[in-house]
Design a protein around this motif. Sequence first.
Motif, PDB file in Angstrom:
ATOM      1  N   UNK A  88       0.768  -0.942  -0.003  1.00 54.38           N
ATOM      2  CA  UNK A  88      -0.053  -0.002   0.116  1.00 54.38           C
ATOM      3  C   UNK A  88       0.734   1.414   0.150  1.00 54.38           C
ATOM      4  N   UNK A  89       1.931   1.421  -0.685  1.00 51.27           N
ATOM      5  CA  UNK A  89       2.694   2.403  -0.906  1.00 51.27           C
ATOM      6  C   UNK A  89       3.780   2.979   0.271  1.00 51.27           C
ATOM      7  N   UNK A  90       3.781   1.706   1.329  1.00 50.10           N
ATOM      8  CA  UNK A  90       4.476   1.887   2.514  1.00 50.10           C
ATOM      9  C   UNK A  90       5.620   0.954   2.603  1.00 50.10           C
ATOM     10  N   UNK A  91       6.882   1.472   2.595  1.00 49.50           N
ATOM     11  CA  UNK A  91       8.050   0.416   2.810  1.00 49.50           C
ATOM     12  C   UNK A  91       8.150   0.056   4.416  1.00 49.50           C
ATOM     13  N   UNK A  92       8.020  -1.403   4.441  1.00 49.61           N
ATOM     14  CA  UNK A  92       8.184  -2.126   5.693  1.00 49.61           C
ATOM     15  C   UNK A  92       9.577  -3.173   5.768  1.00 49.61           C
ATOM     16  N   UNK A  93      10.001  -2.930   6.863  1.00 51.33           N
ATOM     17  CA  UNK A  93      11.215  -3.695   7.075  1.00 51.33           C
ATOM     18  C   UNK A  93      10.854  -4.646   8.307  1.00 51.33           C
ATOM     19  N   UNK A  94      11.104  -5.967   8.010  1.00 51.45           N
ATOM     20  CA  UNK A  94      10.815  -7.036   9.016  1.00 51.45           C
ATOM     21  C   UNK A  94      12.174  -7.839   9.415  1.00 51.45           C
ATOM     22  N   UNK A  95      12.346  -7.866  10.708  1.00 52.60           N
ATOM     23  CA  UNK A  95      13.480  -8.968  11.210  1.00 52.60           C
ATOM     24  C   UNK A  95      13.091  -9.268  12.461  1.00 52.60           C
ATOM     25  N   UNK A  96      13.803 -10.310  13.137  1.00 57.22           N
ATOM     26  CA  UNK A  96      13.484 -10.851  14.191  1.00 57.22           C
ATOM     27  C   UNK A  96      13.817 -10.395  15.484  1.00 57.22           C
ATOM     28  N   UNK A  97      14.908 -10.363  15.584  1.00 62.40           N
ATOM     29  CA  UNK A  97      15.723  -9.771  16.597  1.00 62.40           C
ATOM     30  C   UNK A  97      15.874  -8.324  16.411  1.00 62.40           C
ATOM     31  N   UNK A  98      15.476  -7.402  17.375  1.00 59.17           N
ATOM     32  CA  UNK A  98      15.433  -6.221  17.305  1.00 59.17           C
ATOM     33  C   UNK A  98      16.860  -5.507  16.978  1.00 59.17           C
ATOM     34  N   UNK A  99      17.914  -6.101  17.325  1.00 59.20           N
ATOM     35  CA  UNK A  99      19.258  -5.542  17.035  1.00 59.20           C
ATOM     36  C   UNK A  99      19.536  -5.536  15.903  1.00 59.20           C
ATOM     37  N   UNK A 100      18.670  -6.131  14.746  1.00 56.16           N
ATOM     38  CA  UNK A 100      18.892  -6.161  13.433  1.00 56.16           C
ATOM     39  C   UNK A 100      18.351  -4.955  13.018  1.00 56.16           C
ATOM     40  N   UNK A 101      17.788  -3.991  13.715  1.00 54.87           N
ATOM     41  CA  UNK A 101      17.162  -2.785  13.256  1.00 54.87           C
ATOM     42  C   UNK A 101      18.350  -1.589  13.265  1.00 54.87           C
ATOM     43  N   UNK A 102      18.989  -1.647  12.237  1.00 53.96           N
ATOM     44  CA  UNK A 102      20.104  -0.786  12.113  1.00 53.96           C
ATOM     45  C   UNK A 102      19.671   0.550  11.340  1.00 53.96           C
ATOM     46  N   UNK A 103      20.410   1.543  11.247  1.00 56.92           N
ATOM     47  CA  UNK A 103      20.178   2.589  10.339  1.00 56.92           C
ATOM     48  C   UNK A 103      20.223   2.085   8.916  1.00 56.92           C
ATOM     49  N   UNK A 104      21.139   1.214   8.543  1.00 60.54           N
ATOM     50  CA  UNK A 104      20.992   0.635   7.264  1.00 60.54           C
ATOM     51  C   UNK A 104      19.911  -0.160   6.670  1.00 60.54           C
TER      52      UNK A 104
END
Length: 161
Positions: A88-104
Motif C-alpha cells: 500500500x505504498x509503505x516500505x516495511x522492514x521485518x526482522x526477528x531480533x531488534x538488534x537487526x534494526x540498524x540505520x542501514x
Amino acid sequence: MKIGVVSDTHDNTRNVRDIVDLFNRNRVDHVIHTGDITKASTLEIFRELEAPLSGVFGNNDTELDQLAAVASRLGFDFGKPPLNLEIHGRRIVVVHDPRELTDSTTRGSAIALHGHTHMLRIEQRELLTIFNPGECAGHMKGLNAVGLVDLNSLQPSLLKF
C-alpha cells in the motif's frame, strides 16, 4: 488498508488457530510474521488465512528447510531477515531480533517490525514506527496479543486474546 503482525508463535498450535481466526474476523489485508514459528506444521495452520502471509525466520526456526518448503508450497513470502516489503505504498522492514534494526536496515522504511523479546514495543523515531505486538504463545487467556497496523495512519494497535 491494515496489516496483521504476529511474532514468536513457538509451535503453540491452539493459539495460532485463534490468531488466524482473529485476523480473518478483522479482515486484515496482509499478515506479517516476525519469526520463531518453530515447526513447519505450525506454519501449515496459517493456510487458513484470508490474506497473504509474509515473514522472516527467527533464531528458534531450526527446521529451516522444512519451513521454507511449506512456505513456498503455500505461496507465503518467507526468508531470512531483513525482509523488505512494500505494501500500500509503505516500505516495511521485518526482522526477528531488534538488534537487526540498524540505520542501514531501516533506511527508507515507514515501519520496522520485530519479535524475539515477547514484549510490546511501539516506538516512534522521526519518520519510522517500530512495532512488536509482544507475547502470543502464552498459555494464559487474555494475556496474548497480535498487532494491527493501519497503513494510512501508521498507527499500531493490539488484538488481545
